[in-house]
Design an enzyme around this catalytic site. Structure first.
Site, PDB file in Angstrom:
ATOM      1  N   LYS A   1       0.872  -1.435  -0.017  1.00 38.31           N
ATOM      2  CA  LYS A   1       0.014   0.106  -0.075  1.00 38.31           C
ATOM      3  C   LYS A   1       0.780   1.325  -0.150  1.00 38.31           C
ATOM      4  O   LYS A   1       1.684   1.531   1.109  1.00 38.31           O
ATOM      5  CB  LYS A   1      -0.850   0.133   1.351  1.00 38.31           C
ATOM      6  CG  LYS A   1      -2.099   1.032   1.154  1.00 38.31           C
ATOM      7  CD  LYS A   1      -2.441   1.575   2.546  1.00 38.31           C
ATOM      8  CE  LYS A   1      -1.905   2.643   2.957  1.00 38.31           C
ATOM      9  NZ  LYS A   1      -1.837   4.121   2.222  1.00 38.31           N
TER      10      LYS A   1
ATOM     11  N   GLU B   1      11.100   1.726   9.260  1.00 35.95           N
ATOM     12  CA  GLU B   1      12.209   2.904   8.776  1.00 35.95           C
ATOM     13  C   GLU B   1      11.384   4.167   8.992  1.00 35.95           C
ATOM     14  O   GLU B   1      10.546   4.237   8.160  1.00 35.95           O
ATOM     15  CB  GLU B   1      12.506   2.524   7.544  1.00 35.95           C
ATOM     16  CG  GLU B   1      13.261   1.118   7.077  1.00 35.95           C
ATOM     17  CD  GLU B   1      14.769   1.242   7.819  1.00 35.95           C
ATOM     18  OE1 GLU B   1      15.265   2.122   8.169  1.00 35.95           O
ATOM     19  OE2 GLU B   1      15.418   0.206   7.547  1.00 35.95           O
TER      20      GLU B   1
ATOM     21  N   CYS C   1      14.650  10.951   4.136  1.00 36.82           N
ATOM     22  CA  CYS C   1      14.793  10.457   5.682  1.00 36.82           C
ATOM     23  C   CYS C   1      16.221  10.666   5.907  1.00 36.82           C
ATOM     24  O   CYS C   1      16.756  11.290   7.038  1.00 36.82           O
ATOM     25  CB  CYS C   1      14.544   8.860   5.699  1.00 36.82           C
ATOM     26  SG  CYS C   1      15.106   7.966   4.516  1.00 36.82           S
TER      27      CYS C   1
ATOM     28  N   GLU D   1      12.249  16.812  12.853  1.00 37.78           N
ATOM     29  CA  GLU D   1      12.532  16.458  11.409  1.00 37.78           C
ATOM     30  C   GLU D   1      11.780  17.585  10.343  1.00 37.78           C
ATOM     31  O   GLU D   1      10.475  17.591  10.527  1.00 37.78           O
ATOM     32  CB  GLU D   1      12.053  15.383  10.914  1.00 37.78           C
ATOM     33  CG  GLU D   1      12.142  14.787   9.797  1.00 37.78           C
ATOM     34  CD  GLU D   1      11.623  13.329   9.420  1.00 37.78           C
ATOM     35  OE1 GLU D   1      10.822  13.118   9.724  1.00 37.78           O
ATOM     36  OE2 GLU D   1      12.465  12.738   8.598  1.00 37.78           O
TER      37      GLU D   1
HETATM   38  P1  NAD Z   1       3.285   8.673   6.973  1.00 40.93           P
HETATM   39  O1  NAD Z   1       3.851   7.920   8.468  1.00 40.93           O
HETATM   40  O2  NAD Z   1       2.269   9.676   7.267  1.00 40.93           O
HETATM   41  O3  NAD Z   1       2.766   7.536   5.913  1.00 40.93           O
HETATM   42  C1  NAD Z   1       3.449   6.593   5.605  1.00 40.93           C
HETATM   43  C2  NAD Z   1       2.407   5.590   5.126  1.00 40.93           C
HETATM   44  O4  NAD Z   1       1.857   5.089   6.128  1.00 40.93           O
HETATM   45  C3  NAD Z   1       1.313   5.975   4.031  1.00 40.93           C
HETATM   46  O5  NAD Z   1       1.162   5.002   2.997  1.00 40.93           O
HETATM   47  C4  NAD Z   1       0.113   6.438   5.140  1.00 40.93           C
HETATM   48  O6  NAD Z   1      -1.024   5.984   4.449  1.00 40.93           O
HETATM   49  C5  NAD Z   1       0.234   5.042   6.019  1.00 40.93           C
HETATM   50  N1  NAD Z   1       0.007   5.278   7.220  1.00 40.93           N
HETATM   51  C6  NAD Z   1      -0.156   6.442   7.954  1.00 40.93           C
HETATM   52  N2  NAD Z   1      -0.442   6.071   9.214  1.00 40.93           N
HETATM   53  C7  NAD Z   1      -0.817   4.567   9.284  1.00 40.93           C
HETATM   54  C8  NAD Z   1      -1.295   3.757  10.466  1.00 40.93           C
HETATM   55  N3  NAD Z   1      -1.452   4.194  11.729  1.00 40.93           N
HETATM   56  N4  NAD Z   1      -1.107   2.428  10.189  1.00 40.93           N
HETATM   57  C9  NAD Z   1      -0.820   2.130   8.853  1.00 40.93           C
HETATM   58  N5  NAD Z   1      -0.540   2.888   7.861  1.00 40.93           N
HETATM   59  C10 NAD Z   1      -0.514   4.124   8.377  1.00 40.93           C
HETATM   60  O7  NAD Z   1       4.696   9.327   6.548  1.00 40.93           O
HETATM   61  P2  NAD Z   1       4.674  10.113   5.163  1.00 40.93           P
HETATM   62  O8  NAD Z   1       4.455  11.566   5.531  1.00 40.93           O
HETATM   63  O9  NAD Z   1       4.263   9.362   4.012  1.00 40.93           O
HETATM   64  O10 NAD Z   1       6.583  10.095   4.855  1.00 40.93           O
HETATM   65  C11 NAD Z   1       7.368  10.905   5.544  1.00 40.93           C
HETATM   66  C12 NAD Z   1       8.187  10.379   6.764  1.00 40.93           C
HETATM   67  O11 NAD Z   1       8.735   8.892   6.424  1.00 40.93           O
HETATM   68  C13 NAD Z   1       9.036  11.096   7.467  1.00 40.93           C
HETATM   69  O12 NAD Z   1       9.122  11.025   8.682  1.00 40.93           O
HETATM   70  C14 NAD Z   1      10.638  10.441   6.677  1.00 40.93           C
HETATM   71  O13 NAD Z   1      11.491  10.453   7.522  1.00 40.93           O
HETATM   72  C15 NAD Z   1       9.954   8.958   6.630  1.00 40.93           C
HETATM   73  N6  NAD Z   1      10.964   8.172   5.814  1.00 40.93           N
HETATM   74  C16 NAD Z   1      11.723   7.176   6.556  1.00 40.93           C
HETATM   75  C17 NAD Z   1      12.545   6.500   5.927  1.00 40.93           C
HETATM   76  C18 NAD Z   1      13.565   5.423   6.288  1.00 40.93           C
HETATM   77  O14 NAD Z   1      14.109   4.721   5.556  1.00 40.93           O
HETATM   78  N7  NAD Z   1      13.729   5.472   7.599  1.00 40.93           N
HETATM   79  C19 NAD Z   1      12.470   6.665   4.267  1.00 40.93           C
HETATM   80  C20 NAD Z   1      11.610   7.447   3.746  1.00 40.93           C
HETATM   81  C21 NAD Z   1      10.623   8.215   4.245  1.00 40.93           C
END
Ligand code: NAD
Length: 466
Positions: free
Chosen positions: A165, A238, A272, A369
């Site tokens: 997803k 991650e 990230c 962040e």
């Molecule tokens: P987000 O957590 O809002 O969403 C990520 C995904 O999770 C989306 O598909 C969303 O629909 C889903 N989601 C959100 N809440 C959920 C829940 N409670 N249960 C299940 N699914 C859920 O993150 P974002 O805004 O899309 O991405 C940015 C974040 O991702 C930043 O914090 C960034 O640092 C992090 N990131 C980390 C890495 C890494 O490798 N550590 C890589 C890329 C991005």
């Protein structure tokens, strides 16, 4: 409208949601909103496909290589779709399919080990590695394809099947990836469903998948850990980072600053593992700020489909607002924008590359962040002070130390509380090297042999003799 991939078919949905083009702020396309029944179908298809898939090691290896080629064949279409939904400039968007193909090829060549612990007259005892079953893979909007392939490649290599997803902000490139996969792989091995956070929660809460692989925010990661824990699902997270880069007094600013600037503003700062706080020794501070300002001035910002642009818009409206608020608040509290500091105006979410001075811990732009093109430059007195402040955070993704004496720089790097510590580079991620965060930046690692084994569990096979 692109369809979801469920059990080898391209599937429409009863309803859709709009996907916004960040270059215009307008809805550019519709994506299917997966229903609870379709989620069940996807999970059931993945479970059914697993029996044959897990038994064919050679076939899995071959198909990952075939998929790598197909992604390169579709590079242009994938890149155009990425630009449309995320605002990545053409060059950055074109790079992501290449990352996917590179990862698939390296992972295809990896082996699942068998370890013989005892082999004598009494017994032969081996540890073998079994796939976990169905994997729930959930990805963010900043690198939709790369983060998906970092899950799909090792999950499939180890004999699992996947329900994927993507973020509701950037579903289109992943739907396209699903269609490419579907032309090559057996039905049900990879299923792609689209929807919002609620669909993510339903996928995590589904009883069949045995493993969750999640990339996204720390807040969602904690939610997911709770839900996965209730069902004892295996988990790799991650999550977010607030990486510090420490410039030692002997740093060569003429090489370090252009490198750091290119990294910090890569993908509009929305990655990230980028330097998000820069610590500079008192005696080099003014010189360093001048160099950062000069480097930022060299970044061309504009519409992402212009081939000469280095930085496009921020990818989402909430992220655009957040960067504006963080900067405005820091300036109101005494920070100075040495360059940039405001949105560019006009259509879309363009923001100036920004260097902030007179910043300190306690300001949200330093402590949190920022995930945008705003880089705070902080002063330190001695190196111990810099290390203490770099570590004084709940995050622990990456960190870096920049200096001319590599032994001293390495000693400092090893004091950083983070998963990947770099010297004279930052966030250099490779398919054969494990990558993951400590503290609130994650649990477990992706990539490398450790990342592959995270999609397996050990089984002891004990054959008694005599
Ligand atoms: P987000 O957590 O809002 O969403 C990520 C995904 O999770 C989306 O598909 C969303 O629909 C889903 N989601 C959100 N809440 C959920 C829940 N409670 N249960 C299940 N699914 C859920 O993150 P974002 O805004 O899309 O991405 C940015 C974040 O991702 C930043 O914090 C960034 O640092 C992090 N990131 C980390 C890495 C890494 O490798 N550590 C890589 C890329 C991005």
């Amino acid at each position: 409208m692109a369809g979801m991939t469920i059990n080898g078919s391209t599937v429409e949905a009863k309803s859709t949601f709009g996907v916004i083009n960040p270059a215009t702020g307008l809805v550019a396309a519709e994506a299917p909103l997966c229903t609870p029944e379709q989620l069940n179908d996807a999970v059931a298809a993945a479970a059914a496909a697993g029996t044959v898939w897990r038994a064919d090691d050679e076939g899995r290896q071959r198909l990952l290589l075939t998929l790598a080629d197909a992604i390169i064949d579709a590079q242009q279409e994938l890149a155009t779709t990425l630009t449309l939904e995320s605002g990545k400039p053409a060059s950055v968007a074109a790079f992501e399919p290449v990352v996917c193909a590179t990862w698939l090829r390296v992972v295809a060549g990896m082996r699942i080990p068998r370890e013989v612990l005892q082999d004598d007259a009494a017994a032969r005892i081996e540890v073998v590695r079994r796939p976990l079953g169905v994997v729930s893979a959930i990805t963010p909007w900043n690198f939709p394809l790369a983060t998906a392939i970092w899950k799909i490649a090792p999950a499939l290599r180890a004999g699992n099947t996947v329900v994927l997803k993507p973020s509701p902000f950037t579903p289109l490139s992943t739907l396209l990836l699903g269609e490419i996969i579907n032309r090559l792989l057996p039905a049900g091995v990879v299923n792609v469903i689209t929807g919002g956070d609620q669909l993510g929660r339903a996928l995590i809460g589904h009883p069949v998948p045995r493993k969750v692989s999640f990339t996204g925010s720390t807040e969602a990661g904690k939610d997911i850990a709770r839900a996965a824990g209730a069902d004892l699902k295996r988990l790799t997270l991650e999550l977010g980072g607030n990486d510090a880069a420490i410039l030692l007094p002997d740093v060569d600013l003429s090489t370090a600053v252009p490198h750091l600037s290119a990294l910090s503003f890569f993908n509009s700062g929305q990655a990230c593992a980028l330097p998000k706080r820069i610590y500079v020794s008192d005696d080099r501070y003014d010189e360093a700020v001048e160099a950062f300002v000069a480097a930022a001035a060299g970044i061309k910002v504009g519409p992402p489909d212009d081939q000469s642009v280095g930085m496009g818009p921020l990818s989402t409206a909430p992220q655009f607002e957040r960067v504006r608020e963080l900067t405005a608040k820091a300036v109101a509290d005494g920070a100075k924008a040495a360059t940039g500091g405001k949105a560019i105006g006009g259509a879309g979410y363009l923001y100036e590359p920004t260097i902030l001075t007179d910043v300190r811990e306690g300001m949200a732009v330093v402590d949190e962040e920022q995930f945008g093109p705003v880089l705070p430059i902080l002063r330190y007195g001695d190196v111990d002070d810099a290390v203490r402040r770099a570590n004084d955070t709940t995050f622990g993704l990456c960190g870096s130390v920049w200096g001319s004496d590599l032994d001293i720089a390495q000693t400092v790097a090893e004091r950083l509380e983070c998963g990947n510590a770099f010297v004279n580079t930052h966030g250099a991620l490779l398919p054969h090297i494990p990558y993951g965060g400590s503290k609130w930046s994650g649990i477990g690692v992706e990539n490398g042999q450790e990342g592959l084994l995270a999609f397996t569990e050990p089984q002891v096979v004990h054959i008694a003799r005599g």
